[in-house]
Each structure stands twice: as C-alpha cells, then as structure tokens.
Design an enzyme around this catalytic site. Structure first.
Site, PDB file in Angstrom:
ATOM      1  N   LYS A 171       1.188   4.117  -2.986  1.00 50.84           N
ATOM      2  CA  LYS A 171       0.865   5.521  -2.759  1.00 50.84           C
ATOM      3  C   LYS A 171       2.071   6.424  -3.041  1.00 50.84           C
ATOM      4  O   LYS A 171       1.913   7.559  -3.497  1.00 50.84           O
ATOM      5  CB  LYS A 171       0.359   5.722  -1.331  1.00 50.84           C
TER       6      LYS A 171
ATOM      7  N   THR B 291     -13.749   5.509   7.188  1.00 50.13           N
ATOM      8  CA  THR B 291     -14.343   4.613   6.194  1.00 50.13           C
ATOM      9  C   THR B 291     -14.220   3.168   6.671  1.00 50.13           C
ATOM     10  O   THR B 291     -13.434   2.856   7.577  1.00 50.13           O
ATOM     11  CB  THR B 291     -13.625   4.747   4.844  1.00 50.13           C
TER      12      THR B 291
ATOM     13  N   TYR C  24       0.824  -1.201   0.000  1.00 51.08           N
ATOM     14  CA  TYR C  24       0.000   0.000   0.000  1.00 51.08           C
ATOM     15  C   TYR C  24       0.863   1.259   0.000  1.00 51.08           C
ATOM     16  O   TYR C  24       0.657   2.169  -0.813  1.00 51.08           O
ATOM     17  CB  TYR C  24      -0.919  -0.002   1.217  1.00 51.08           C
TER      18      TYR C  24
END
Length: 232
Positions: free
Chosen positions: A148, A179, A144
């Site tokens: 990014k 979220t 991840y």
C-alpha cells in the site's frame, strides 16, 4: 458532473467494496466494466447490474480482455482489488510477497498503463483504494503495508505525469470498511469486527462516486476516511 453513460472501470468487482461500486455506478446510469477473476460471482453480478464483465487475473495482466481493450474512452478507473494476509516478516514467503505486490500494486499499474490512451481521451479520473496501513508500518502486516505504501508512490507519480493530459488521480485511505476481507484481517489480529463501528461498503461507494461529480476546477489528491467515533 459526470455525464450519464460514462465509462467506468472497476477492479475487484466481486469484493465487498467493488460490488458496492458496481451497483452504485450502474444505478447512476453509467456504463460499468466490472473487472475480476473469472468466476460465477462475476457473472451473477453482471447479470444483476447489467455491467460488462471483464475477467482478468491481476497476478498476470499480460493483455487486456476485449471489454477493456475496445474502450475508446474511459472516464473513470477505480482500483478496488486487493489482497491482505496477516503474517510476520519471518512467516511471509517469497511467493506471498510476489502475490501481494502483484494484486495490490503491479497489476493495477499495468492495467492503468493499458488504459492510459482511453483515460487521456476522456480526461478521466483514476481512484486508488489504499489503506491507512499504507501510511505507516504495521507489525505482522509487512507485505500488505508495504504494497500500500508502494501504491501511494504509484498514484503520486501518475498524478504528476498525467495531469498535463487532464487525468486526475485520487488516493483514498479508509480506516475500516465492513468487508469480509477486513473480517478475516481482524480475526488474524485477534481484534473485534463490529459493523456498527465501520464504514459500510455502500457508504464508501458514495464517497468514491462524489469524486466524479467534482467541478472541473477542483482536484482531490487524497481522502482519509474513518468511521465516526462511537457516542456513549
């Protein structure tokens, strides 16, 4: 100010951030194209908001769906789609590396490439929803964080290349948006998920929308966004 009935394309439309963006931009009176994998959730969102659905899998964005290919002008493209798994380098498979890079970097790059003529025609803004993890390494989050970091380079290169065409590019680095994806990530790290200490998707959407209200002599390259400190 962004004129009403502008064309705004939003990816990850059925996610926490994406759906908040779709709702806000449609409430503003803009024409919104909601991009997400084909699903009942996408159909329901479009029925609720009157956005136009554009089913697209960022793992294989080989061609633009008609709702995107037929756009002559795009005033805004917001990349809110993303995937995030908490795993060590040892446990991250080749397939997961490919999926993470595709959804978080190469898919957005290909979609942007396909929409460049329309973005140039509208002198539009491209917004990349990045993450604080894109600024530094994070143990057990290499895929991840790496994706990014690559997204930062994509945004910076696009900005340098397309500024001559009037296309503006902004990267946003949120530190914590409430979220379900973040809930899953926090669980993977064994850390707390407290909505009261996070930025709501609706508030984040307001920040994104404000970029489209900037006067023409202002260009915002980066935004670092964090919830306020807890007052005790």
């Amino acid at each position: 100010m962004l004129l009403a009935m502008a064309s705004v394309v939003i990816t990850g439309a059925t996610g926490g951030i994406g759906s908040a963006l779709v709702r806000l931009f449609t409430e503003r009176g803009d024409d919104v194209v909601a991009v997400s994998r084909p699903s009942a959730a996408l159909e329901a969102l479009c029925e609720e908001t009157k956005a136009v659905g554009a089913p697209l899998d960022l793992l294989r964005p080989t061609s633009l769906p008609p709702a995107l290919a037929d756009l002559p002008v795009v005033d805004g493209l917001v990349h809110a789609a993303g995937t995030s798994e908490v795993l060590s380098v040892e446990d991250t498979s080749y397939e997961l590396w490919q999926e993470t890079m595709a959804v978080n970097v190469t898919g957005p790059a290909e979609l942007t490439r396909g929409l460049l003529p329309a973005l140039r025609a509208g002198q539009g803004r491209v917004v990349f929803v990045n993450a604080v993890a894109g600024l530094h390494a994070v143990p057990r989050w290499a895929a991840y964080a790496g994706s990014k970091a690559a997204l930062t380079e994509l945004a910076d290169s696009l900005r340098l290349e397309e500024s001559v065409n009037g296309v503006r590019v902004t990267s946003i680095y949120p530190g914590g948006i409430a979220t379900e994806m973040l809930r899953k990530v926090r669980a993977g790290f064994g850390s707390e998920f407290d909505r009261a200490r996070l930025v709501s998707p609706e508030s984040f959407a307001v920040v994104v929308a404000s970029l489209f209200d900037m006067p023409p002599d202002v260009d915002v390259h980066e935004i670092a966004l964090k919830p306020p400190p807890v007052v005790r």
